[in-house]
Write an enzyme that holds these catalytic residues in place. Structure first.
Site, PDB file in Angstrom:
ATOM      1  N   ASN A   1       0.660  -1.070   0.141  1.00 26.80           N
ATOM      2  CA  ASN A   1       0.009  -0.027  -0.214  1.00 26.80           C
ATOM      3  C   ASN A   1       0.625   1.163   0.041  1.00 26.80           C
ATOM      4  O   ASN A   1       0.273   2.379  -0.226  1.00 26.80           O
ATOM      5  CB  ASN A   1      -1.049  -0.026   1.163  1.00 26.80           C
ATOM      6  N   TYR A   2       2.227   1.154  -0.012  1.00 31.75           N
ATOM      7  CA  TYR A   2       2.893   2.345   0.144  1.00 31.75           C
ATOM      8  C   TYR A   2       2.954   3.070  -1.050  1.00 31.75           C
ATOM      9  O   TYR A   2       3.181   2.660  -2.132  1.00 31.75           O
ATOM     10  CB  TYR A   2       4.590   2.069   0.555  1.00 31.75           C
ATOM     11  N   ALA A   3       2.537   4.451  -0.990  1.00 28.54           N
ATOM     12  CA  ALA A   3       2.083   5.178  -2.324  1.00 28.54           C
ATOM     13  C   ALA A   3       1.384   4.626  -3.175  1.00 28.54           C
ATOM     14  O   ALA A   3       1.427   4.697  -4.418  1.00 28.54           O
ATOM     15  CB  ALA A   3       3.541   5.608  -2.807  1.00 28.54           C
TER      16      ALA A   3
END
Length: 332
Positions: free
Chosen positions: A56-58
């Protein structure tokens, strides 16, 4: 270069782990690939081998940036990523169920441009999914060759025990790591979680060692955070959870701890960030420390801290100002 084994395994990782939550601009908080890539290259060129990211990072941009950066040297890099967070609007687009984890792993493999993950971690506990289902699913990933080792993030002591028991019960693969928040501002894991990790064979990847930048001396009393700082950006974020987390960091207690860190840094002619990182690195049961720089300057300051050994009397001062740590709960 100092390498250590991760938990009860043969996986060797550097004492510094490069965190990549700041790589990618989808959240309006991170940096472009052109700024992230030199940091990754410098980290790997220095001999460090451990990079942590998450699906889910960025919104997946972080994994894509990491994947492109390690092409040509993939087998010399230990890549850790995480699954759990929402990947779509549907009810099965999040969590630790078999259906979601299977989709999430395949998506991470595509974004990273690789056919295996070195360390696949459960990002959070999922109260809606039986832990037996999760551990059996993860074991299937290992048996398929798509994952080498398993870990978890932000689990409680009881949840770690349940997961390890479930893996043993189904003849599956246990966790070898936990990724907990740990800093002079957040020491609760010392009471129960770190001892449980030691007993159950989990190494630790400490995240947030600078307390969102508070321990790096970036914030002052009665002064609003600068817009370009991490807490300044989070306070202006459209994500409610991000705003709440940021607001909780600037307490009188936390700023008082930061003051002591700054005093010790001045005595040593080091940066406050270096002192805060050195404290975490020297704690018992800490395997590796995650650093999450946005700039090359931050990267260089962080790595200096991981080479610093604090004298015992300075450690005692930091322990005192940041304590007491809650006692372990008994009789349950």
């Amino acid at each position: 270069m100092d390498y250590v084994t991760m938990g009860r395994s043969g996986l060797k990782v550097s004492r510094a782990c490069l965190g990549t939550v700041n790589f990618g601009t989808a959240w309006g908080l991170g940096v472009e690939e052109s700024e992230a890539r030199p940091i990754i290259d410098a980290f790997l060129d220095a001999g460090h081998n451990f990079i942590d990211t998450a699906a889910n990072y960025a919104d997946g941009q972080s994994e894509e940036i990491v994947g492109r950066a390690v092409r040509g040297r993939r087998d010399s890099v230990v890549i850790a990523t995480k699954g759990f967070m929402p990947q779509g609007p549907g009810p099965n687009d999040r969590g630790l169920s078999r259906v979601h984890l299977t989709r999430a792993l395949e998506a991470s493999l595509r974004r990273l441009g690789t056919d295996y993950i070195d360390l696949y971690q459960c990002h959070m506990w999922d109260a809606d999914t039986p832990i037996e289902e999760t551990m059996a699913t993860l074991d299937g990933f290992v048996r398929s060759g798509k994952v080498r080792y398993l870990g978890c993030s932000n689990f409680t002591a009881g949840q770690i025990v349940e997961a390890q028991w479930a893996a043993e019960h189904c003849g599956g693969t246990p966790f070898i790591s936990l990724q907990p928040q740990y800093s002079l501002l957040a020491r609760d894991i010392e009471a129960e979680i770190l001892p449980v990790c030691a007993r159950h064979g989990l190494g630790t990847l400490a995240w947030g060692p600078l307390g969102g930048g508070v321990l790096a001396g970036r914030y002052r009393r009665d002064t609003a955070p600068e817009p370009g700082t991490r807490i300044g950006r989070l306070l202006a974020s459209g994500r409610e959870a991000a705003r709440e987390w940021a607001a909780d960091q600037l307490t009188e207690r936390n700023l008082g701890i930061a003051d002591e860190v700054a005093k010790i840094a001045a005595e040593l002619d080091m940066t406050p960030a270096a002192v805060a990182l050195a404290w975490v690195r020297g704690r018992p049961h800490v395997t590796t420390v995650i650093v999450g720089p946005r700039t090359m300057e931050q990267y260089e300051q962080n790595l200096a801290g991981l080479d610093l050994t604090l004298p015992g009397e300075l450690v005692a001062r930091l322990d005192e100002v940041s304590g007491p740590v809650p006692a372990a709960v008994t009789g349950r």
